[in-house]
Design an enzyme around this catalytic site. Structure first.
Site, PDB file in Angstrom:
ATOM      1  CB  CYS A  21     -13.657   0.931  -8.734  1.00 16.27           C
ATOM      2  SG  CYS A  21     -12.076   1.802  -8.855  1.00 16.27           S
ATOM      3  CD  GLU A  59      -2.573   1.702   0.374  1.00 20.73           C
ATOM      4  OE1 GLU A  59      -3.333   0.896  -0.195  1.00 20.73           O
ATOM      5  OE2 GLU A  59      -2.508   2.902   0.046  1.00 20.73           O
ATOM      6  CG  ASP A  69      -9.341  -3.348  -4.735  1.00 17.98           C
ATOM      7  OD1 ASP A  69      -9.879  -2.736  -5.677  1.00 17.98           O
ATOM      8  OD2 ASP A  69      -9.814  -3.370  -3.587  1.00 17.98           O
TER       9      ASP A  69
END
Ligand SMILES: C[S@@+](CC[C@H](N)C(=O)[O-])C[C@H]1O[C@@H](n2cnc3c(N)ncnc32)[C@H](O)[C@@H]1O
Length: 434
Positions: free
Chosen positions: A389, A316, A362
């Site tokens: 998304c 991350e 993701d």
């Protein structure tokens, strides 16, 4: 210039596509098959962008939008037809986008995950506008503009967030929010505790008194974070919000990423975990040795994956999210989780252990992109799960992975954001020879 149009289909982005004198027209808030009068708003890249001025013959599925702000607010695009129909269209749009932008002809079923189509958002970003007389307005931008639509409540927000919005509007009477340009709200899984982030340039003394006022007057608000233009954040109240998903409690700091769809996010986490464990029992430990959770956020997938893989590396880039991920790993048996605070590309180009059993991707809307994908396929992961998304970048990235010897095993659609054009997809891939 007005013209008559019969849109043919809905396309990604919320608009319907039709043709006027052979030129493609994107018209918002219209439905396929109906006859509308449209007016050109702008033209770009050979495409006319238009708005409906009159509905001459409505489509059978057209309904009256239930929100009074729908016509002017940019938050929703689809309230003029039922959520069940939206799901059907979203599947068609996902399929079409994979084909048009990725050359991927996915003919198998795309199962849909859907839930109650209202009150589903656990977070929202309100724009704040200070008028010259000092009066403050609070709401969302109109479509494709920076014009603020002042709103009292929003039908897609959780009840707790609407209550907080109403409370903030009361405080607006004392114009305490002047100087801020955005207020971010997030509620927990029980819709009880709210975290606020105020962004802007309010004078420090005023900002501090506003913090105190909010914490005093709105008991559901447990955290107020003040983010100034220098990027520094000052937090009053609880430092983080805790959001429970199944057996896991996730600490979330102001500014950290967390999924915004409160009814379906547990289902997404469960679907990814279940697919990762394959046919093995959910409580069985070894679904494999190594899993990489790339774009891990605060660890929505990292924590459950760590129950099934001997080692999970969560990557991350955002400092706040990475710190939350580390704290969340520590609370839930950190020994199997390694947290890397770095960009995915930086991580992948240095990572040398080949053949992870599973890689979960993701990414944000921009997708993964070729440099990271090239570094990823070098590792030859057995399986890749792609949670997206943004169908256009998903199509682009999948096309690359298919060229590199991966095959798609399944595509699922999560209707995370009913009443809007957004589409969440979960795609499973595996190496072709497996
Ligand atoms: C769509 S979110 C997914 C987070 C998490 N998987 C979840 O479901 O809660 C994408 C995350 O990737 C992070 N991110 C964006 N670009 C990145 C990059 N290049 N490298 C690593 N992380 C990145 C963002 O900070 C964000 O937390």
């Amino acid at each position: 210039m007005s013209f008559e149009l019969i849109p043919q289909k809905l396309v990604f982005g919320g608009a319907a596509l039709g043709y006027h004198q052979r030129s493609p027209v994107l018209v918002s808030r219209a439905l396929p098959g109906e006859v509308v009068e449209a007016e050109q708003v702008r033209q770009a890249k050979g495409m006319i962008h238009a708005r409906v001025t009159r509905i001459i013959k409505p489509a059978a599925e057209r309904i009256q939008a239930s929100c009074p702000y729908f016509e002017n607010c940019g938050g929703c695009q689809y309230q003029h037809f039922l959520a069940e129909k939206q799901v059907v269209w979203k599947i068609a749009i996902l399929r079409e986008t994979l084909s048009r932008l990725g050359g991927i002809e996915w003919t198998a079923e795309i199962p849909a995950h859907a839930a109650f189509p209202w009150n589903y958002r656990n977070q929202a970003q309100f724009k704040v506008e200070t008028l010259p007389a000092g009066k403050v307005r609070l709401g969302f931008f109109a479509p494709e503009s920076h014009q603020l639509v002042d709103i009292d409540s929003c039908r897609i927000l959780s009840p707790g967030l609407n209550k907080t919005l109403a409370g903030l509007r009361q405080l607006l009477n004392c114009d305490g929010l002047a100087g801020f340009h955005e207020i971010e709200m997030m509620t927990d899984d029980r819709d009880q505790h709210v975290m606020l982030r105020l962004c802007g340039q309010a004078p420090p003394a005023k900002a501090q008194s506003m913090d105190h006022t909010i914490l005093r007057e709105l008991p559901q608000v447990q955290t107020v974070a003040l983010e100034g233009i220098n990027g520094k954040t000052r937090i009053m109240g609880q430092p983080t919000l805790v959001y429970r998903v199944g057996p896991f409690g996730y600490q979330i700091s102001p500014g950290s990423f967390f999924q915004a769809s409160r009814f379906l996010l547990p289902e997404l986490a469960a679907s990814v975990t279940k697919a990762a464990t394959g046919a093995k029992k959910q409580d069985a430990c070894e679904a494999g040795f190594l899993a990489l959770d790339l774009y891990a956020g605060v660890g929505l997938f990292t924590l459950p994956l760590a129950q099934h893989f001997r080692k999970v590396i969560g990557v991350e880039m955002h400092p706040g999210s990475a710190a939350d991920l580390r704290a969340n790993a520590q609370t839930h048996d950190s020994s199997r989780i390694e947290v890397i605070h770095r960009s995915v590309f930086d991580f992948l180009r240095r990572f040398s252990r080949p053949q992870p059993d599973l890689v979960v991707l993701d990414p944000p809307r921009s997708g993964v992109g070729y440099p990271s994908l090239k570094a990823l396929v070098r590792l030859q992961p057995q399986r890749i799960f792609y949670v997206s998304c943004h169908p256009p970048t998903l199509a682009r990235d999948l096309a690359f992975l298919l060229q590199q010897g991966y095959v798609m095993a399944s595509v699922e659609m999560f209707d995370f954001f009913p009443q809007t054009y957004h589409i969440e997809a979960f795609v499973q891939l595996r190496r072709a020879h497996l």
